[in-house]
Design a protein around this motif. Structure first.
Motif, PDB file in Angstrom:
ATOM      1  N   ALA A 174     -32.981  19.896   8.834  1.00 20.41           N
ATOM      2  CA  ALA A 174     -32.872  18.928   9.898  1.00 20.41           C
ATOM      3  C   ALA A 174     -34.497  18.753  10.469  1.00 20.41           C
ATOM      4  O   ALA A 174     -34.808  17.760  10.497  1.00 20.41           O
ATOM      5  CB  ALA A 174     -31.876  19.234  10.999  1.00 20.41           C
ATOM      6  N   PHE A 175     -34.981  19.834  10.552  1.00 22.19           N
ATOM      7  CA  PHE A 175     -36.539  19.863  11.007  1.00 22.19           C
ATOM      8  C   PHE A 175     -37.579  19.145   9.943  1.00 22.19           C
ATOM      9  O   PHE A 175     -38.323  18.641  10.572  1.00 22.19           O
ATOM     10  CB  PHE A 175     -37.082  21.089  11.677  1.00 22.19           C
ATOM     11  CG  PHE A 175     -36.457  21.549  12.974  1.00 22.19           C
ATOM     12  CD1 PHE A 175     -36.849  20.629  14.130  1.00 22.19           C
ATOM     13  CD2 PHE A 175     -35.472  22.374  13.160  1.00 22.19           C
ATOM     14  CE1 PHE A 175     -36.409  21.044  15.417  1.00 22.19           C
ATOM     15  CE2 PHE A 175     -34.711  22.646  14.257  1.00 22.19           C
ATOM     16  CZ  PHE A 175     -35.517  21.989  15.522  1.00 22.19           C
ATOM     17  N   LYS A 176     -36.979  19.514   8.859  1.00 22.13           N
ATOM     18  CA  LYS A 176     -37.997  18.493   7.786  1.00 22.13           C
ATOM     19  C   LYS A 176     -37.713  17.414   7.950  1.00 22.13           C
ATOM     20  O   LYS A 176     -38.736  16.482   7.728  1.00 22.13           O
ATOM     21  CB  LYS A 176     -37.596  19.253   6.223  1.00 22.13           C
ATOM     22  CG  LYS A 176     -38.464  18.891   5.190  1.00 22.13           C
ATOM     23  CD  LYS A 176     -38.069  19.782   4.057  1.00 22.13           C
ATOM     24  CE  LYS A 176     -39.259  19.219   2.937  1.00 22.13           C
ATOM     25  NZ  LYS A 176     -38.754  19.843   1.835  1.00 22.13           N
ATOM     26  N   ALA A 177     -36.593  16.815   8.085  1.00 23.14           N
ATOM     27  CA  ALA A 177     -36.221  15.505   8.136  1.00 23.14           C
ATOM     28  C   ALA A 177     -36.879  14.749   9.136  1.00 23.14           C
ATOM     29  O   ALA A 177     -37.570  13.775   9.135  1.00 23.14           O
ATOM     30  CB  ALA A 177     -34.787  15.198   8.284  1.00 23.14           C
ATOM     31  N   LEU A 178     -36.925  15.411  10.479  1.00 25.93           N
ATOM     32  CA  LEU A 178     -37.705  14.967  11.694  1.00 25.93           C
ATOM     33  C   LEU A 178     -39.011  14.826  11.440  1.00 25.93           C
ATOM     34  O   LEU A 178     -39.507  14.343  12.466  1.00 25.93           O
ATOM     35  CB  LEU A 178     -37.169  15.731  12.697  1.00 25.93           C
ATOM     36  CG  LEU A 178     -35.569  15.608  13.063  1.00 25.93           C
ATOM     37  CD1 LEU A 178     -35.269  16.542  14.119  1.00 25.93           C
ATOM     38  CD2 LEU A 178     -35.296  14.242  13.460  1.00 25.93           C
ATOM     39  N   ALA A 179     -39.657  15.582  10.587  1.00 28.15           N
ATOM     40  CA  ALA A 179     -41.261  15.837  10.630  1.00 28.15           C
ATOM     41  C   ALA A 179     -42.023  14.520  10.223  1.00 28.15           C
ATOM     42  O   ALA A 179     -42.794  14.243  10.332  1.00 28.15           O
ATOM     43  CB  ALA A 179     -41.473  16.777   9.484  1.00 28.15           C
ATOM     44  N   SER A 180     -40.928  13.545   9.523  1.00 29.07           N
ATOM     45  CA  SER A 180     -41.455  12.226   8.965  1.00 29.07           C
ATOM     46  C   SER A 180     -41.284  10.977  10.017  1.00 29.07           C
ATOM     47  O   SER A 180     -40.333  10.635  10.981  1.00 29.07           O
ATOM     48  CB  SER A 180     -40.674  11.816   7.896  1.00 29.07           C
ATOM     49  OG  SER A 180     -40.722  10.367   7.775  1.00 29.07           O
ATOM     50  N   THR A 181     -42.469  10.371  10.582  1.00 28.79           N
ATOM     51  CA  THR A 181     -42.673   9.436  11.358  1.00 28.79           C
ATOM     52  C   THR A 181     -41.636   8.347  10.929  1.00 28.79           C
ATOM     53  O   THR A 181     -40.941   7.896  12.001  1.00 28.79           O
ATOM     54  CB  THR A 181     -43.760   8.810  11.592  1.00 28.79           C
ATOM     55  OG1 THR A 181     -44.784   9.877  11.997  1.00 28.79           O
ATOM     56  CG2 THR A 181     -43.820   7.385  12.509  1.00 28.79           C
ATOM     57  N   ILE A 213     -33.229   7.424   4.604  1.00 37.13           N
ATOM     58  CA  ILE A 213     -31.923   7.653   4.850  1.00 37.13           C
ATOM     59  C   ILE A 213     -31.256   8.498   4.233  1.00 37.13           C
ATOM     60  O   ILE A 213     -30.554   9.511   4.803  1.00 37.13           O
ATOM     61  CB  ILE A 213     -31.237   6.357   5.054  1.00 37.13           C
ATOM     62  CG1 ILE A 213     -31.867   5.219   5.790  1.00 37.13           C
ATOM     63  CG2 ILE A 213     -29.817   6.347   4.827  1.00 37.13           C
ATOM     64  CD1 ILE A 213     -31.257   3.777   5.541  1.00 37.13           C
ATOM     65  N   ALA A 214     -31.338   8.825   2.955  1.00 37.67           N
ATOM     66  CA  ALA A 214     -30.766   9.989   2.026  1.00 37.67           C
ATOM     67  C   ALA A 214     -31.169  11.092   2.707  1.00 37.67           C
ATOM     68  O   ALA A 214     -30.463  12.119   2.939  1.00 37.67           O
ATOM     69  CB  ALA A 214     -31.048   9.682   0.626  1.00 37.67           C
ATOM     70  N   VAL A 215     -32.378  11.493   3.032  1.00 35.29           N
ATOM     71  CA  VAL A 215     -32.803  12.748   3.545  1.00 35.29           C
ATOM     72  C   VAL A 215     -32.328  12.910   4.918  1.00 35.29           C
ATOM     73  O   VAL A 215     -31.966  14.154   5.177  1.00 35.29           O
ATOM     74  CB  VAL A 215     -34.441  12.760   3.601  1.00 35.29           C
ATOM     75  CG1 VAL A 215     -35.041  13.743   4.475  1.00 35.29           C
ATOM     76  CG2 VAL A 215     -35.196  12.682   2.464  1.00 35.29           C
ATOM     77  N   LEU A 216     -32.366  11.797   5.663  1.00 28.56           N
ATOM     78  CA  LEU A 216     -31.727  12.155   7.247  1.00 28.56           C
ATOM     79  C   LEU A 216     -29.874  12.530   6.875  1.00 28.56           C
ATOM     80  O   LEU A 216     -29.440  13.407   7.567  1.00 28.56           O
ATOM     81  CB  LEU A 216     -31.698  10.794   7.898  1.00 28.56           C
ATOM     82  CG  LEU A 216     -33.199  10.506   8.412  1.00 28.56           C
ATOM     83  CD1 LEU A 216     -33.223   9.186   9.048  1.00 28.56           C
ATOM     84  CD2 LEU A 216     -33.573  11.475   9.465  1.00 28.56           C
ATOM     85  N   HIS A 217     -29.461  11.891   5.799  1.00 28.96           N
ATOM     86  CA  HIS A 217     -27.987  12.095   5.588  1.00 28.96           C
ATOM     87  C   HIS A 217     -27.822  13.494   5.286  1.00 28.96           C
ATOM     88  O   HIS A 217     -26.928  14.281   5.668  1.00 28.96           O
ATOM     89  CB  HIS A 217     -27.568  11.105   4.915  1.00 28.96           C
ATOM     90  CG  HIS A 217     -25.813  11.228   4.402  1.00 28.96           C
ATOM     91  ND1 HIS A 217     -25.454  11.979   3.576  1.00 28.96           N
ATOM     92  CD2 HIS A 217     -25.009  11.007   5.310  1.00 28.96           C
ATOM     93  CE1 HIS A 217     -24.138  11.993   3.675  1.00 28.96           C
ATOM     94  NE2 HIS A 217     -23.875  11.231   4.731  1.00 28.96           N
ATOM     95  N   GLU A 218     -28.754  13.920   4.270  1.00 26.32           N
ATOM     96  CA  GLU A 218     -28.631  15.266   3.527  1.00 26.32           C
ATOM     97  C   GLU A 218     -28.670  16.379   4.819  1.00 26.32           C
ATOM     98  O   GLU A 218     -28.061  17.378   4.631  1.00 26.32           O
ATOM     99  CB  GLU A 218     -29.490  15.214   2.371  1.00 26.32           C
ATOM    100  CG  GLU A 218     -29.210  14.515   1.209  1.00 26.32           C
ATOM    101  CD  GLU A 218     -30.156  14.463   0.162  1.00 26.32           C
ATOM    102  OE1 GLU A 218     -31.190  15.289   0.341  1.00 26.32           O
ATOM    103  OE2 GLU A 218     -30.129  13.565  -0.583  1.00 26.32           O
ATOM    104  N   ALA A 219     -29.519  15.877   5.691  1.00 21.20           N
ATOM    105  CA  ALA A 219     -30.059  17.078   6.681  1.00 21.20           C
ATOM    106  C   ALA A 219     -28.818  17.057   7.780  1.00 21.20           C
ATOM    107  O   ALA A 219     -28.967  17.910   8.776  1.00 21.20           O
ATOM    108  CB  ALA A 219     -31.091  16.747   7.338  1.00 21.20           C
ATOM    109  N   GLY A 220     -27.700  16.190   7.439  1.00 22.75           N
ATOM    110  CA  GLY A 220     -26.567  16.144   8.355  1.00 22.75           C
ATOM    111  C   GLY A 220     -26.893  15.359   9.720  1.00 22.75           C
ATOM    112  O   GLY A 220     -26.062  15.523  10.651  1.00 22.75           O
TER     113      GLY A 220
END
Length: 105
Positions: A4-11, A45-52
């Protein structure tokens, strides 16, 4: 929580979540908010989805995305609890209550 935090690191991914805060959207609707190629948007979107962090619902030919607010809030709460005295006290209280339930069984 790490995903989740890795996904949120991207603007761009934070911007996608910001757009989805207004309500569910299709990939095309999300892409229309960006000056970015569709495959790049799909990857974010895939990264955000995979992070839940996103829910995905298929409606006919379209896929609708929405924020998984419960998962996002739980991840942030778990991360911030050690820094908040009130949250630490509540976590300790819950832990003691669970342990007490185990003793009663």
């Amino acid at each position: 929580m790490e995903k989740a935090f890795k996904a949120l690191a991207s603007t761009p991914r934070r911007r996608i979540l910001n757009h989805l805060a207004g309500g569910p959207m299709t990939v095309g609707e999300i892409a229309s908010k960006f000056d970015m190629a569709m495959p790049s948007i799909s990857k974010h979107i895939a990264v955000l989805h995979e992070a839940g962090l996103l829910h995905r619902q298929k409606r006919g030919q379209e896929v609708i995305y929405s924020i998984a607010a419960d998962k996002l809030a739980n991840n942030l709460y778990a991360f911030l609890t050690p820094f908040c005295p009130e949250a630490r006290a509540l976590a300790t209280e819950r832990k003691l209550a669970r342990e007490g339930e185990g003793d009663a069984a």
